[in-house]
Design a protein around this motif. Structure first.
Motif, short mmCIF file in Angstrom:
data_model
loop_
_atom_site.label_atom_id
_atom_site.label_comp_id
_atom_site.label_asym_id
_atom_site.label_seq_id
_atom_site.Cartn_x
_atom_site.Cartn_y
_atom_site.Cartn_z
N ASP A 113 0.87 -1.19 0.04
CA ASP A 113 -0.10 -0.31 -0.17
C ASP A 113 0.83 1.25 0.01
OD1 ASP A 113 -2.72 -0.99 -0.06
OD2 ASP A 113 -2.52 -1.67 2.04
N SER A 114 0.21 2.07 -0.72
CA SER A 114 1.16 3.32 -0.92
C SER A 114 0.33 4.59 -1.36
CB SER A 114 2.34 3.26 -1.96
OG SER A 114 3.01 4.44 -2.28
N ASP A 115 0.53 5.71 -0.85
CA ASP A 115 -0.36 6.97 -1.10
C ASP A 115 -0.07 7.68 -2.43
OD1 ASP A 115 -2.01 6.59 1.21
OD2 ASP A 115 -1.04 7.85 2.40
N ASP A 116 1.40 7.45 -2.58
CA ASP A 116 1.93 8.27 -3.52
C ASP A 116 2.40 7.28 -4.68
OD1 ASP A 116 4.28 7.39 -2.50
OD2 ASP A 116 5.07 9.28 -2.02
N ALA A 117 2.26 6.12 -4.69
CA ALA A 117 2.65 4.98 -5.61
C ALA A 117 4.30 4.82 -5.59
CB ALA A 117 2.39 5.37 -7.17
N THR A 118 4.86 5.19 -4.39
CA THR A 118 6.16 4.90 -4.18
C THR A 118 6.41 3.74 -3.01
OG1 THR A 118 6.96 6.47 -2.71
CG2 THR A 118 6.90 7.20 -4.82
N MET A 119 7.48 3.15 -3.08
CA MET A 119 7.37 1.94 -2.15
C MET A 119 8.73 2.01 -1.34
SD MET A 119 6.34 -1.50 -4.14
CE MET A 119 7.32 -1.05 -5.73
N THR A 120 8.61 2.63 0.04
CA THR A 120 10.01 3.03 0.74
C THR A 120 10.45 1.58 1.14
OG1 THR A 120 8.78 2.94 2.76
CG2 THR A 120 9.17 5.02 1.60
N ALA A 121 11.58 1.35 1.57
CA ALA A 121 12.41 0.32 1.91
C ALA A 121 11.78 -0.25 3.17
CB ALA A 121 13.89 0.48 2.00
N ASP A 122 11.27 0.52 4.25
CA ASP A 122 10.42 0.24 5.25
C ASP A 122 9.13 -0.60 5.01
OD1 ASP A 122 12.49 1.08 7.00
OD2 ASP A 122 11.48 3.20 7.49
N ALA A 123 8.60 0.17 3.98
CA ALA A 123 7.42 -0.39 3.48
C ALA A 123 7.33 -1.79 2.88
CB ALA A 123 6.53 0.62 2.48
N LEU A 124 8.46 -1.88 2.08
CA LEU A 124 8.44 -3.05 1.53
C LEU A 124 9.00 -4.08 2.75
CD1 LEU A 124 10.72 -2.33 -1.52
CD2 LEU A 124 8.82 -3.28 -1.48
N ASP A 125 9.71 -3.59 3.67
CA ASP A 125 10.21 -4.68 4.75
C ASP A 125 8.97 -5.25 5.62
OD1 ASP A 125 11.90 -6.23 6.33
OD2 ASP A 125 12.37 -4.35 7.78
N ALA A 126 8.05 -4.08 5.74
CA ALA A 126 6.77 -4.39 6.68
C ALA A 126 5.68 -5.38 5.76
CB ALA A 126 5.97 -3.01 6.87
N ALA A 127 5.63 -5.11 4.45
CA ALA A 127 4.86 -5.77 3.63
C ALA A 127 5.13 -7.16 3.16
CB ALA A 127 4.39 -4.94 2.20
N LEU A 128 6.55 -7.39 3.05
CA LEU A 128 7.12 -8.59 2.38
C LEU A 128 7.63 -9.36 3.62
CD1 LEU A 128 8.83 -7.39 -0.63
CD2 LEU A 128 6.26 -8.24 -0.18
N ASP A 129 7.87 -10.44 3.65
CA ASP A 129 8.71 -11.38 4.45
C ASP A 129 9.35 -12.34 3.90
OD1 ASP A 129 9.92 -12.47 6.79
OD2 ASP A 129 8.05 -13.06 7.86
N PRO A 130 10.41 -11.73 3.13
CA PRO A 130 11.15 -12.76 2.32
C PRO A 130 11.65 -13.94 3.10
CG PRO A 130 12.02 -10.48 2.19
CD PRO A 130 11.26 -10.39 3.30
N ASN A 131 12.06 -13.76 4.33
CA ASN A 131 12.42 -14.87 5.18
C ASN A 131 11.36 -15.57 6.03
OD1 ASN A 131 15.07 -14.25 4.07
ND2 ASN A 131 15.23 -12.33 5.75
#
Ligand SMILES: Cc1ncc(COP(=O)(O)O)c(C=O)c1O
Length: 348
Positions: A113-131
């Protein structure tokens, strides 16, 4: 040079894809040296692929009939069935490619989710759990879009992309950049495309949008990836024969890319003209390239009424949402066409 007025004096702001090839492009098409590109014998497309790869700082490139095909080849090659493609909710690859990623590659989407269509590293970290546990959806690919179409042609800040892509590469997730309008971003921000492409494994850009060519996009990436992409393109029915006639027009359009600044100036003039009459109808902060989004809330009679008035005045424009219009400037509209839009507002 402007190609030719639209029939019946129509001003068409629906998209930058509506442009007609200029006389220069048509001449280049007529004069193009061609060969059978399935045998890799078309010198014009081969030269354009080399030029494009060099311009974005990648090893190799492949001409495709459309941006959708280029994006889908990239998704197909980077992922495995069951993987998640990471993107913002309104990403073109998710919303506007007819479910192709699911249909052709068996992937799903991991939406950040993003208000301005960008994805911060923090947002990615929160949204994905690659491990995360093995039964989570595996993030197979991170995708960026620049400019971002659904947000009104906004420019992705290079540093946001750099940080998000660094997060992805820490987790060995490849990165694809949908740069359908990357040259608009580059010209508007006076920033080389490599500031973005250096943070992607692969990218595509379109000749058939603001650049004004009739057909064609370019998928760029490492040489081995592009070699595989050639096979997938053929499988999808996108192997083209004397394609130099198209590449010649694309090449002429590409050489003229600095003119995009005229489209941006025109969009600004349109946005400011509307905002000076109805300040709440346009968020000028989002008018960064060649698009202007006009919200019906800020208009006296709403977007559908404005749309109908424009239509009656011979001005075509599309809906960005139920109560919002999207104007796109391009090489076949000019200052008179902007004045026509403003005159419609003044007479409402
Ligand atoms: C951001 C973006 N990506 C991809 C595409 C797809 O390009 P095409 O219409 O050539 O398939 C578009 C088309 O408008 C787009 O805006």
């Amino acid at each position: 040079m402007r190609a030719m007025a639209f029939p019946d004096g129509i001003a068409d702001f629906r998209s930058d894809t509506v442009t007609r090839p200029t006389p220069t492009m048509r001449r280049a098409m007529a004069d193009a040296e061609v060969g059978d590109d399935v045998y890799r014998e078309d010198p014009t497309v081969t030269a354009l692929q080399e030029t494009a790869a060099g311009a974005v700082g990648m090893e190799a490139a492949l001409f495709t009939p459309s941006g959708t095909m280029a994006n889908q080849i990239a998704i197909h090659l980077h992922t495995r069935p069951g993987d998640g493609v990471v993107c913002v909710p309104t990403a073109h690859v998710r919303k506007y490619e007819l479910g192709a990623a699911g249909a052709l590659s068996g992937v799903t989407f991991l939406v950040v989710d993003s208000d301005d269509a960008t994805m911060t590293a923090d947002a990615l970290d929160a949204a994905l759990d690659p491990n995360g546990p093995y039964y989570d959806i595996r993030p197979g690919l991170l995708t960026w879009e620049n400019t971002h179409n659904a947000s009104g042609g906004t420019i992705l800040p290079a540093e946001v992309m750099a940080k998000g892509s660094a997060f992805a590469s820490e987790h060995e997730i490849p990165v694809h950049l949908d740069g359908a309008r990357i040259w608009n971003a580059s010209v508007a921000a006076a920033t080389p495309v490599t500031e973005w492409s250096n943070h992607a494994t692969s990218m595509m850009f379109c000749f058939s949008k603001g650049l004004g060519a009739p057909i064609g996009s370019m998928l760029c990436g490492p040489a081995a990836f592009i070699e595989e992409a050639r096979r997938v393109r053929k499988r999808l029915g996108g192997g083209m024969r004397q394609v130099g006639v198209l590449a010649a027009a694309a090449s002429a359009a590409f050489g003229d890319r600095d003119r995009l600044t005229e489209d941006h100036d025109l969009a600004r003039r349109l946005g400011e003209g509307i905002a000076s009459r109805y300040p709440d109808a346009v968020d000028l902060g989002t008018v960064q390239t060649n698009m202007v989004r006009v919200g019906g809330d800020g208009l006296p009679h709403g977007a559908p009424a404005f749309h109908a008035d424009l239509d009656a005045a011979g001005v075509k424009v599309g809906f960005a949402a139920r109560d919002a219009l999207r104007f796109v400037t391009h090489r076949d509209v000019d200052g008179n066409d902007v004045d026509r839009v403003l005159a419609v507002l003044d007479s409402a």
